[in-house]
Design an enzyme around this catalytic site. Structure first.
Site, PDB file in Angstrom:
ATOM      1  N   PRO A 120       0.821  -1.218   0.000  1.00 38.58           N
ATOM      2  CA  PRO A 120       0.000   0.000   0.000  1.00 38.58           C
ATOM      3  C   PRO A 120       0.853   1.266   0.000  1.00 38.58           C
ATOM      4  O   PRO A 120       0.338   2.359  -0.223  1.00 38.58           O
ATOM      5  CB  PRO A 120      -0.817  -0.118   1.296  1.00 38.58           C
ATOM      6  CG  PRO A 120      -0.094  -1.088   2.137  1.00 38.58           C
ATOM      7  CD  PRO A 120       0.656  -2.002   1.227  1.00 38.58           C
ATOM      8  N   GLU A 159       1.639  -7.901   9.430  1.00 38.93           N
ATOM      9  CA  GLU A 159       1.785  -6.453   9.589  1.00 38.93           C
ATOM     10  C   GLU A 159       2.832  -5.876   8.628  1.00 38.93           C
ATOM     11  O   GLU A 159       2.706  -4.752   8.143  1.00 38.93           O
ATOM     12  CB  GLU A 159       2.185  -6.160  11.047  1.00 38.93           C
ATOM     13  CG  GLU A 159       2.220  -4.693  11.423  1.00 38.93           C
ATOM     14  CD  GLU A 159       0.862  -4.003  11.269  1.00 38.93           C
ATOM     15  OE1 GLU A 159      -0.171  -4.690  11.377  1.00 38.93           O
ATOM     16  OE2 GLU A 159       0.850  -2.794  10.998  1.00 38.93           O
ATOM     17  N   ARG A 170      -3.489  -9.530 -20.123  1.00 35.37           N
ATOM     18  CA  ARG A 170      -4.440  -9.284 -21.215  1.00 35.37           C
ATOM     19  C   ARG A 170      -3.859  -8.382 -22.293  1.00 35.37           C
ATOM     20  O   ARG A 170      -4.416  -8.266 -23.379  1.00 35.37           O
ATOM     21  CB  ARG A 170      -5.766  -8.748 -20.686  1.00 35.37           C
ATOM     22  CG  ARG A 170      -5.706  -7.382 -20.091  1.00 35.37           C
ATOM     23  CD  ARG A 170      -6.980  -7.077 -19.319  1.00 35.37           C
ATOM     24  NE  ARG A 170      -8.150  -6.950 -20.187  1.00 35.37           N
ATOM     25  CZ  ARG A 170      -8.415  -5.886 -20.941  1.00 35.37           C
ATOM     26  NH1 ARG A 170      -7.597  -4.857 -20.944  1.00 35.37           N
ATOM     27  NH2 ARG A 170      -9.499  -5.850 -21.699  1.00 35.37           N
ATOM     28  N   ASP A 198      -9.444   0.356 -24.658  1.00 37.04           N
ATOM     29  CA  ASP A 198      -9.785   0.450 -23.239  1.00 37.04           C
ATOM     30  C   ASP A 198      -9.559   1.845 -22.685  1.00 37.04           C
ATOM     31  O   ASP A 198      -8.739   2.599 -23.208  1.00 37.04           O
ATOM     32  CB  ASP A 198      -8.909  -0.513 -22.415  1.00 37.04           C
ATOM     33  CG  ASP A 198      -9.394  -1.935 -22.521  1.00 37.04           C
ATOM     34  OD1 ASP A 198     -10.561  -2.142 -22.860  1.00 37.04           O
ATOM     35  OD2 ASP A 198      -8.576  -2.837 -22.255  1.00 37.04           O
TER      36      ASP A 198
HETATM   37  C1  LIG Z   1      -1.986  -6.038   6.125  1.00 35.52           C
HETATM   38  S1  LIG Z   1      -0.973  -5.540   4.789  1.00 35.52           S
HETATM   39  C2  LIG Z   1       0.323  -4.687   5.630  1.00 35.52           C
HETATM   40  C3  LIG Z   1       0.140  -3.219   5.593  1.00 35.52           C
HETATM   41  C4  LIG Z   1       1.281  -2.445   6.284  1.00 35.52           C
HETATM   42  N1  LIG Z   1       1.200  -2.571   7.706  1.00 35.52           N
HETATM   43  C5  LIG Z   1       1.190  -0.975   5.895  1.00 35.52           C
HETATM   44  O1  LIG Z   1       0.393  -0.259   6.494  1.00 35.52           O
HETATM   45  O2  LIG Z   1       1.884  -0.559   4.945  1.00 35.52           O
HETATM   46  C6  LIG Z   1      -0.197  -7.047   4.275  1.00 35.52           C
HETATM   47  C7  LIG Z   1       0.247  -7.090   2.832  1.00 35.52           C
HETATM   48  O3  LIG Z   1      -0.848  -6.892   1.966  1.00 35.52           O
HETATM   49  C8  LIG Z   1      -0.392  -6.308   0.767  1.00 35.52           C
HETATM   50  N2  LIG Z   1      -1.205  -5.093   0.511  1.00 35.52           N
HETATM   51  C9  LIG Z   1      -2.088  -4.536   1.356  1.00 35.52           C
HETATM   52  N3  LIG Z   1      -2.680  -3.470   0.822  1.00 35.52           N
HETATM   53  C10 LIG Z   1      -2.172  -3.334  -0.424  1.00 35.52           C
HETATM   54  C11 LIG Z   1      -2.386  -2.402  -1.488  1.00 35.52           C
HETATM   55  N4  LIG Z   1      -3.224  -1.391  -1.373  1.00 35.52           N
HETATM   56  N5  LIG Z   1      -1.687  -2.579  -2.627  1.00 35.52           N
HETATM   57  C12 LIG Z   1      -0.809  -3.585  -2.760  1.00 35.52           C
HETATM   58  N6  LIG Z   1      -0.560  -4.495  -1.789  1.00 35.52           N
HETATM   59  C13 LIG Z   1      -1.227  -4.376  -0.631  1.00 35.52           C
HETATM   60  C14 LIG Z   1       1.087  -6.014   0.921  1.00 35.52           C
HETATM   61  O4  LIG Z   1       1.823  -7.032   0.266  1.00 35.52           O
HETATM   62  C15 LIG Z   1       1.266  -6.061   2.411  1.00 35.52           C
HETATM   63  O5  LIG Z   1       2.563  -6.445   2.784  1.00 35.52           O
END
Ligand SMILES: C[S@@+](CC[C@H](N)C(=O)[O-])C[C@H]1O[C@@H](n2cnc3c(N)ncnc32)[C@H](O)[C@@H]1O
Length: 246
Positions: free
Chosen positions: A94, A121, A159, A174
């Site tokens: 994220p 986490e 795709r 698209d």
């Molecule tokens: C619970 S999340 C951890 C979030 C982290 N504590 C933070 O706030 O940055 C667990 C995993 O989900 C994935 N993930 C969660 N949200 C994401 C997003 N918006 N885009 C891409 N990957 C995501 C990532 O690989 C991350 O390591």
């Protein structure tokens, strides 16, 4: 994930049956090659543990660096023995840059990538600092693991590979298809049979397909589609048009 190596899709743990298999991309098994690697296979304890408590305290668990390092080393070694080129590591996170159609297009034109899916986490920062080339986010929200973000990325990229869609041009039409600012429009409306829907079925909406689409005049049709695409973009995503003057 890598392109053009003419090998079938081999999904395996942890995404045993990824959603990409149920979409159009399953129709082009030769166009790309997907292999899944599970860091649990690179642990030595009975519990196959890949996480531990965070130093400094706090909630949540942190993915261990060492199983991930061993997993990545095995992945890279296997690719090297198979004569495949090295690939960049993309961490689905994220905290990354937002994914976009132009990023999908650049990935589709590249030899591929190693997609790192987090859980819990966090991942031990030392692993991220040492091995990650790029972070990509699916948006400003948090899901519990990187697998679904990776599947989204895969679907968007695969795709675009030759032979995946029935009509290659449909990807070119698209929304966001062309990265050039003046072309970054949403898709125009589309219609299919019947030419006129039965009375009353769609309330106040015109039940007839716009006449220009039935005209056979492709210049008029192209102009109409471009105008509708501009309208849709102005109405729904005016932010996409701010670059038009440059
Ligand atoms: C619970 S999340 C951890 C979030 C982290 N504590 C933070 O706030 O940055 C667990 C995993 O989900 C994935 N993930 C969660 N949200 C994401 C997003 N918006 N885009 C891409 N990957 C995501 C990532 O690989 C991350 O390591």
């Amino acid at each position: 994930m890598s392109q053009g190596e003419r090998q079938p899709l081999h999904p395996a743990s942890p995404a045993e049956d990824p959603p990409v298999r149920s979409s159009r991309v399953r129709h082009a098994p030769d166009a790309y090659f997907l292999r899944c690697w599970n860091p649990r296979d690179y642990t030595f304890d009975n519990y196959r543990r890949i996480d531990d408590r965070p130093y400094g305290g706090g909630p949540g668990m942190v993915m261990l660096a060492e199983p991930l390092l061993r997993c990545l080393a095995d992945l890279r070694g296997t690719r090297a023995r198979e004569g495949r080129p090295p690939l960049p590591v993309i961490y689905l996170s994220p905290q990354g840059q937002h994914f976009s159609q132009s990023r999908a297009q650049r990935l589709a034109a590249s030899p591929g990538a190693i997609l790192l899916c987090g859980r819990y986490e966090a991942i031990d920062q030392r692993f991220l600092d040492a091995e990650v080339d790029e972070e990509i986010s699916m948006g400003d929200f948090v899901v519990s693991g990187g697998e679904l973000p990776a599947m989204l990325l895969l679907d968007a990229v695969v795709r675009l590979l030759p032979g995946v869609l029935n009509h290659g041009e449909s990807a070119e039409q698209d929304s966001f298809a062309d990265g050039a600012p003046a072309q970054r429009l949403l898709d125009c409306p589309h219609y299919t049979r019947p030419e006129v829907l039965p009375p009353g079925l769609v309330g106040d909406v015109d039940p007839a397909v716009p006449a220009v689409l039935l005209s056979g005049n492709h210049r008029d049709i192209d102009q109409w589609r471009h105008a509708r695409a501009l309208e849709a973009t102005c109405a729904k995503r005016p932010d996409l048009l701010v670059d038009l003057g440059s």
